[in-house]
Design a protein around this motif. Structure first.
Motif: not given
Lengths: 180, 124
Positions: B87-99
């Motif tokens: 449910t977490e959808s912040s762009e910052e979090l997505i970028k971080s976990v992809m990194a």
């Protein structure tokens, strides 16, 4: 700060998205065209209550699924439903037939997930204003006449909905801006 | 050869919903495993490596973010595709976990079409 009227719309839109996408229950709002979700089996419909019938009466044993959040905005999102309604929601989520047996744990787990997803959807809709919201893991309790409170300086938004015009669903969003 | 799939979520209900939605998407997997948190998933993956892992973020014991970092240090997971489902959808979090090593991200609520879009590139 978000206006309550805006937050009420956010709460309804979030609940609508979750019910249509994950629970396969169609949602109607009085006086508005009801959007259909293509390719999914709609087995029930719920509609959001107008102000006249906003005093939802959830009698007897009910379930309260809650998820708390912290950040510059802090509070709690809850969904309250009667036991039978909770089972219908859980069975729809799991793709079960109405006459299939469902354990209390499974029902609680499903209601907790509804709270989690509605909160996630709300968070997505307000994250431009509140960028630092952290949510907890959802919890579910059963009982009668349950209510959440958040103490002083809290605001409350309640959205009521009816499932097939018989069973009530109550969404409550309690919040306050955190002290700086 | 059919791909293997692991679902990692602390909610048994959500694991069932994910399995059901993957099935509705038309994608077929040879085996499907489940785990209730990141730690349990790592333990299982060390015994039985999987092709694709669908992983929640907000979990007790070991979160999805901690899981991705730990999994990328293990030989058994070097070819495993990890898709976060949250449910977490912040762009910052997505970028971080992809990194940190995730290969994709699906937000809840989700649709069968979303699973098809995100998983199909990893099916061949």
């Amino acid at each position: 700060m978000l206006e309550q009227i805006t937050l009420n719309e956010v709460l309804i839109d979030a609940a609508r998205e979750v019910f249509e996408t994950m629970i396969f229950m169609d949602i109607e709002t009085h006086g508005q065209e009801c959007p259909q979700v293509s390719g999914q089996t709609i087995t029930s419909s719920i509609h959001f209550a107008s102000k006249q019938d906003s005093d939802l009466n959830i009698n007897g044993k009910s379930m309260l699924g809650s998820i708390t959040f912290t950040g510059t905005l802090e509070g709690c999102l809850s969904i309250r439903v009667g036991k039978d309604c909770a089972e219908r929601i859980a069975k729809n989520m799991l793709g079960m037939e109405p006459d299939q047996e469902l354990s209390l744990n499974e029902t609680c787990d499903a209601i907790g997930e509804v709270a989690n997803m509605v909160m996630g959807s709300i968070k997505t809709r307000i994250q431009d204003i509140y960028t630092d919201i952290q949510v907890s893991i959802p919890s579910v309790i059963t009982g009668c006449e349950m209510r959440n409170t958040l103490g002083e300086n809290a605001s409350k938004v309640v959205a009521g909905a009816w499932l097939d015009e018989q069973e009530a669903i109550e969404f409550t969003f309690l919040y306050r801006e955190a002290a700086k | 050869m059919a791909k293997s799939l692991m679902i990692v979520d602390d909610s048994a209900t959500m694991r069932k919903i994910v399995i059901r939605t993957v099935r509705m998407s038309g994608l077929e997997f040879g085996t499907t495993e489940e785990a209730g948190n990141g730690k349990e998933a790592l333990d299982k993956l060390q015994n039985t490596p999987m092709d694709i892992v669908l992983c929640d973020i907000n979990m007790p014991e070991m979160s999805g973010l901690e899981f991705v970092k730990a999994a990328r240090k293990l030989d058994c997971c070097k070819n495993t595709k990890i898709i976060m489902v949250s449910t977490e959808s912040s762009e910052e979090l997505i970028k971080s976990v992809m990194a940190d090593g995730a290969n994709g991200y699906i937000t809840k609520p989700f649709t069968p079409e979303k699973f098809q879009e995100k998983l199909t590139p990893f099916m061949n």
